[in-house]
Design a protein around this motif. Structure first.
Motif, short mmCIF file in Angstrom:
data_model
loop_
_atom_site.label_atom_id
_atom_site.label_comp_id
_atom_site.label_asym_id
_atom_site.label_seq_id
_atom_site.Cartn_x
_atom_site.Cartn_y
_atom_site.Cartn_z
N THR A 43 -3.36 10.93 2.71
CA THR A 43 -3.89 9.61 2.39
C THR A 43 -3.55 8.62 3.50
O THR A 43 -2.69 8.89 4.34
N SER A 44 -4.20 7.47 3.52
CA SER A 44 -3.92 6.45 4.53
C SER A 44 -2.53 5.86 4.35
O SER A 44 -2.02 5.76 3.24
N VAL A 45 -1.91 5.49 5.46
CA VAL A 45 -0.61 4.82 5.44
C VAL A 45 -0.83 3.35 5.78
O VAL A 45 -1.49 3.02 6.76
N HIS A 46 -0.25 2.46 4.97
CA HIS A 46 -0.41 1.03 5.19
C HIS A 46 0.87 0.37 5.71
O HIS A 46 0.81 -0.67 6.36
N LEU A 94 5.16 1.27 -5.38
CA LEU A 94 4.50 1.72 -4.17
C LEU A 94 4.53 3.24 -4.08
O LEU A 94 5.47 3.88 -4.55
N GLU A 95 3.50 3.81 -3.48
CA GLU A 95 3.46 5.24 -3.23
C GLU A 95 4.24 5.51 -1.95
O GLU A 95 3.98 4.89 -0.91
N VAL A 96 5.23 6.42 -2.01
CA VAL A 96 6.12 6.64 -0.88
C VAL A 96 6.05 8.09 -0.42
O VAL A 96 6.08 9.02 -1.23
N PHE A 97 5.96 8.25 0.90
CA PHE A 97 6.02 9.56 1.53
C PHE A 97 7.24 9.55 2.46
O PHE A 97 7.28 8.78 3.42
N GLY A 113 0.80 -1.22 0.00
CA GLY A 113 0.00 0.00 0.00
C GLY A 113 0.83 1.27 0.00
O GLY A 113 1.91 1.33 -0.59
N ASN A 114 0.31 2.29 0.67
CA ASN A 114 1.02 3.56 0.79
C ASN A 114 2.06 3.45 1.89
O ASN A 114 1.78 2.99 2.99
#
Length: 213
Positions: free
Chosen positions: A106-109, A68-71, A47-48
Motif C-alpha cells: 500500500t502507499s506510504v504517507h 494509524l496503519e503501521v508497517f 495516513g499509512n
C-alpha cells in the motif's frame, strides 16, 4: 548503514524500556520527556506509516493509538521479538534498515523514527532522504525524533559536559555514532524538496517534521 551498531542494541534490548523511563541516570536527560516526544511524532503522522527502528514498540503503540496503519522495520532480532511480545499481531514488523527495506504494497504517507537516524553517516542520511522522496506523495511526511545539535560547537560542548559529569558511556556514544547538526539535516531535506521545521524537546532531542512539496 547503521547495522554496525546492532550488537549494542542486542545487548541493550532487555534494558531499553528501563532506560527510556528515566531509570538510567547517565541517559536520563537523553530520554527526558520521552512520552511527549513519542506522542508528538505520532500526532504529526498521517495516513499509512512506515516506522524505521521499531525497537520495543513504544512509538508503534502511540501510532496505533492514533488509529494509524503501521508497517514496522527493525534490524535487531531481540528488539523485534520484544516488540512482537508487546504488540502482538497488531502490526507487521520486518527485518530491514533505513536504506534496505521492503516497501509495503500500500502507499506510504508518513515515515517515522525515534532515536535511530544518527546511526547513518551524513552521506547515508542524504541517500535515505532522496529515496524516501522518490516514493512519498506530495504532502507526504518524514517525522524523526533524534539527538541532533544546533551546530558543531554545541556537539563538542555536550561531549565535554558528559565527560565532566562522569557520563563516559554517553560521551563515547556521542563520539562513536553519527550525530549531526540542524543545518546539515535542513540542507539535505530542502535539496529533495521538503519543507522542514525542528522542535526541541530536551538538551539532546529534536523532532524533525518534514513535508514533501
Amino acid at each position: 548503514m547503521g547495522r554496525e551498531f546492532l550488537d549494542i542494541f542486542e545487548d541493550w534490548a532487555d534494558k531499553y524500556d528501563t532506560s527510556v523511563t528515566g531509570h538510567d541516570e547517565e541517559y536520563k536527560e537523553v530520554f527526558a520527556r520521552y512520552e511527549d516526544i513519542l506522542q508528538k511524532v505520532a500526532d504529526l503522522s498521517v495516513g499509512n506509516v512506515l516506522e524505521f527502528g521499531v525497537g520495543t514498540g513504544n512509538l508503534t503503540t502511540k501510532l496505533l493509538g492514533n488509529r494509524l496503519e503501521v508497517f514496522g522495520v527493525e534490524p535487531s532480532k531481540p528488539m523485534r521479538d520484544l516488540a512482537v511480545e508487546k504488540l502482538g499481531d497488531s502490526v507487521s514488523i520486518s527485518d530491514g534498515d533505513f536504506l534496505n527495506f521492503d516497501l509495503p504494497s500500500t502507499s506510504v504517507h508518513t515515515i517515522v523514527s525515534t532515536y535511530a537516524f544518527h546511526h547513518l553517516t551524513d552521506a547515508e542520511k542524504d541517500e535515505a532522504v532522496r529515496n524516501y522522496g522518490n516514493f512519498l506523495p506530495v504532502g507526504g511526511k518524514i517525522v524523526f525524533a533524534d539527538t541532533m545539535f544546533e551546530d558543531k560547537k554545541a556537539y563538542t560542548d555536550t561531549i565535554q559536559q558528559s565527560k565532566e559529569k562522569g557520563y563516559h558511556n554517553l560521551a563515547e556514544d556521542l563520539q562513536r555514532e553519527y550525530y549531526t547538526t540542524i543545518g546539515v539535516l535542513r540542507s539535505i531535506l530542502e535539496k529533495y524538496d521538503f519543507d522542514v521545521e525542528f522542535t526541541r524537546f530536551n538538551h539532546f532531542v529534536w523532532v524533525m517534521n518534514a513535508t514533501k512539496k
